[in-house]
Design a protein around this motif. Sequence first.
Motif, short mmCIF file in Angstrom:
data_model
loop_
_atom_site.label_atom_id
_atom_site.label_comp_id
_atom_site.label_asym_id
_atom_site.label_seq_id
_atom_site.Cartn_x
_atom_site.Cartn_y
_atom_site.Cartn_z
N PRO A 193 1.07 -1.47 0.20
CA PRO A 193 -0.13 -0.24 0.10
C PRO A 193 0.77 1.45 -0.19
O PRO A 193 1.70 1.77 0.65
N SER A 194 0.25 2.36 -1.05
CA SER A 194 0.96 3.85 -1.02
C SER A 194 0.92 4.66 0.23
O SER A 194 1.75 5.39 0.39
N ASN A 195 -0.07 3.79 0.58
CA ASN A 195 -0.42 5.43 1.64
C ASN A 195 0.36 4.78 3.21
O ASN A 195 -0.03 5.92 4.24
N PHE A 196 0.89 3.73 3.47
CA PHE A 196 1.77 3.60 4.65
C PHE A 196 3.02 3.93 4.20
O PHE A 196 4.31 3.33 5.29
N ASN A 197 3.56 4.53 3.15
CA ASN A 197 4.85 4.92 2.92
C ASN A 197 5.90 3.49 2.35
O ASN A 197 7.07 3.97 2.95
N SER A 198 5.12 2.70 1.87
CA SER A 198 5.92 1.89 1.40
C SER A 198 7.40 1.54 0.18
O SER A 198 8.20 1.13 1.06
N ALA A 199 7.34 2.67 -0.22
CA ALA A 199 8.35 2.64 -0.97
C ALA A 199 9.36 3.22 -0.28
O ALA A 199 10.80 2.66 -0.18
N SER A 200 9.46 4.10 1.16
CA SER A 200 10.54 4.59 1.82
C SER A 200 10.80 3.01 2.93
O SER A 200 12.20 2.39 3.30
N LEU A 201 9.92 2.29 3.49
CA LEU A 201 9.37 1.44 4.52
C LEU A 201 10.71 -0.44 3.54
O LEU A 201 11.23 -0.92 4.64
N LEU A 202 10.14 -0.41 2.80
CA LEU A 202 10.68 -1.53 2.53
C LEU A 202 11.93 -1.21 2.75
O LEU A 202 12.91 -2.41 3.18
#
Length: 242
Positions: A114-123
């Motif tokens: 999901p994009s609404n939990f800042n997945s791109a950074s959190l990965l």
Amino acid sequence: MKNYTLEEVLQDAESPFLDQIFAQSLNAYKEYRGTKKQYKTELLRRLRLRNEMDSLLSQRYKSSVPVIQHFFDADKQVPIWSIFEVITLGTFGAFYKCLDARVKQAIVQELNMPSNFNSASLLGDIIFTLKDLRNAVAHNGIVVDVRFKSNSVNQGIDRLINGDSNITGINFNEITDYIVLLAYLLTKLQFAKADRTKFLDDFLTILEEYRALLPQPIFSKLVSSQAVRKIQETRKFSDGSD
């Protein structure tokens, strides 16, 4: 995860070679131009990454690793897919963190995160969280009491897992939470449902073995009373994702 990353990097950079990939796709530091301290931190991360990768290539060539030696002996540039065969998980994590936001976003979209939990950074934080566990396992270290954890884990990871899967109470203070994270990723990476189920069931079996062998006060220090509930919630998420 390397394969997903490779696919998006090759598409973004339109080249398999490091010089073009660094120039086109590894510029996350530019997102922090307005914050001098963070900008310097991210730029230094990128500089360290290039040094690490150059050093790694030198070491692997010296060790006659075929996937690297072949290209050097043919006087050719080493493509990124060959480099990914030999980089450590830590270097891979640094590589991910240095990627431009558009590439990170493309990766998590492929993973259906999901994009609404800042997945791109959190990965990127997830990769480093698992690096500590991986290193402990690789060196036959003790993992049951999570003594391998070298840094505090980004709290955004537990919010991501909870928001995406309804698994609650994740704080990475016990080994169960790392099992949940692994199962979450296995589900996102579309590993076979039977393999995911076996992974979780095997962990529950280990918990029962520990419970039978250890005095209750010691067991409860290592494994919280919520451990089984977390695994059950993970199983429900995993089963419902196919």
